[in-house]
Write an enzyme that holds these catalytic residues in place. Structure first.
Site, short mmCIF file in Angstrom:
data_model
loop_
_atom_site.label_atom_id
_atom_site.label_comp_id
_atom_site.label_asym_id
_atom_site.label_seq_id
_atom_site.Cartn_x
_atom_site.Cartn_y
_atom_site.Cartn_z
N THR A 143 0.82 -1.20 0.00
CA THR A 143 0.00 0.00 0.00
C THR A 143 0.86 1.25 0.00
O THR A 143 1.78 1.40 0.82
CB THR A 143 -0.92 -0.01 1.24
N GLU A 144 0.56 2.17 -0.94
CA GLU A 144 1.28 3.43 -1.09
C GLU A 144 2.78 3.22 -1.30
O GLU A 144 3.60 4.10 -0.99
CB GLU A 144 1.04 4.35 0.10
N LEU A 145 3.16 2.06 -1.80
CA LEU A 145 4.55 1.69 -2.07
C LEU A 145 5.42 1.69 -0.81
O LEU A 145 6.65 1.83 -0.89
CB LEU A 145 5.16 2.61 -3.14
#
Length: 270
Positions: A143-145
């Site tokens: 998630t979100e890198l």
């Protein structure tokens, strides 16, 4: 030349309705708002952008490829309120030019709190991608890198992935380039995982600065952008140079409106 890797993130959360201690209704979600927002974004982005990408695949064949990460949350909303979008992405999958990535089903921060919950969400997400699109994801995105070496070691232990994508953060890279393919700093290089890092400058030129008329590079043309991409060809070993353009899919039509010329830009980019 550099390998240009497109990855598009698609997510819609389940929004909560106003809920007080006096409510007895057991349903916490604001279905009406979720449906309204989904339909708006579908009309402005998901439908026109996906149809354009299908057209580009038909025009360029396997010379134009891309990857998508579709959260379980957005897929559930498509299934309920916009099933035609499932069919469009099935078309893309059938083309052989679209790869689907693995992630947490709910676009969650589960890894930071519970490995068991994390594993369950990754399994659930993989099963959904397999059942709808006939692909078993081989590359993971958190998630979100969000990334660290512990995540890499854990993902490697699942023994199903060949790579991870992450943010190309300057304070971590130092003098190093985000345009190289790396291995995680984990035991046995994270089981041989490849690590692809976002080129956030070039990605953000499209995602955030495209329509900013105060930007000294406005207007952003495909010719200008191509020159910037070509500059990274001198970035070390030519066999390992990759320009990773990681974007929210809503860039096309929702964050950057059609009137900005974003769809014309996408049309010419390959």
């Amino acid at each position: 030349m550099a390998s240009v890797c497109f990855y598009f993130q698609v997510h819609q959360p389940f929004r909560l309705r106003r809920y007080s201690v006096f409510d007895s209704e057991p349903h916490y979600f604001d279905d009406e708002t979720n449906r309204r927002i989904l339909n708006k974004v579908a009309d402005k982005c998901y439908r026109p952008a996906t149809r354009k990408i299908i057209e580009l695949v038909e025009r360029h064949g396997d010379q134009f490829r891309m990857a998508f990460s579709l959260t379980g949350s957005v897929i559930e909303q498509w299934q309920r309120d916009a099933p035609d979008l499932i069919e469009l992405f099935q078309q893309l999958s059938d083309s052989g030019c679209c790869e689907f990535l693995a992630e947490t089903y709910h676009h969650s921060l589960a890894f930071l709190y519970s490995r068991d919950e994390f594993n369950e969400q990754v399994d659930l997400h993989t099963q959904m991608i397999e059942s709808l699109f006939g692909q078993t994801p081989r590359v993971f995105r958190n998630t979100e890198l969000i990334y660290n070496n512990e995540l890499a070691a854990h993902v490697a232990s699942l023994k199903r992935f060949t790579g991870i994508i992450a943010e190309g953060a300057d304070h971590i890279l130092g003098h190093r380039s985000p345009n190289q393919v790396y291995h995680p700093h984990a035991p046995n290089h994270g089981g041989g995982l490849s690590l692809l890092l976002k080129n956030y400058r070039l990605s953000d030129d499209i995602a955030f600065r495209f329509s900013n008329q105060n930007w000294n590079e406005w207007p952003l043309t495909v010719d200008k952008f191509t020159q910037w991409v070509n500059r990274i060809n001198s970035d070390g070993d030519q066999h390992g140079v990759a320009c990773n353009l990681f974007l929210d899919y809503e860039t096309f039509g929702e964050h950057q409106w059609e009137s900005t010329g974003i769809f014309d830009f996408l049309d010419q980019l390959p």
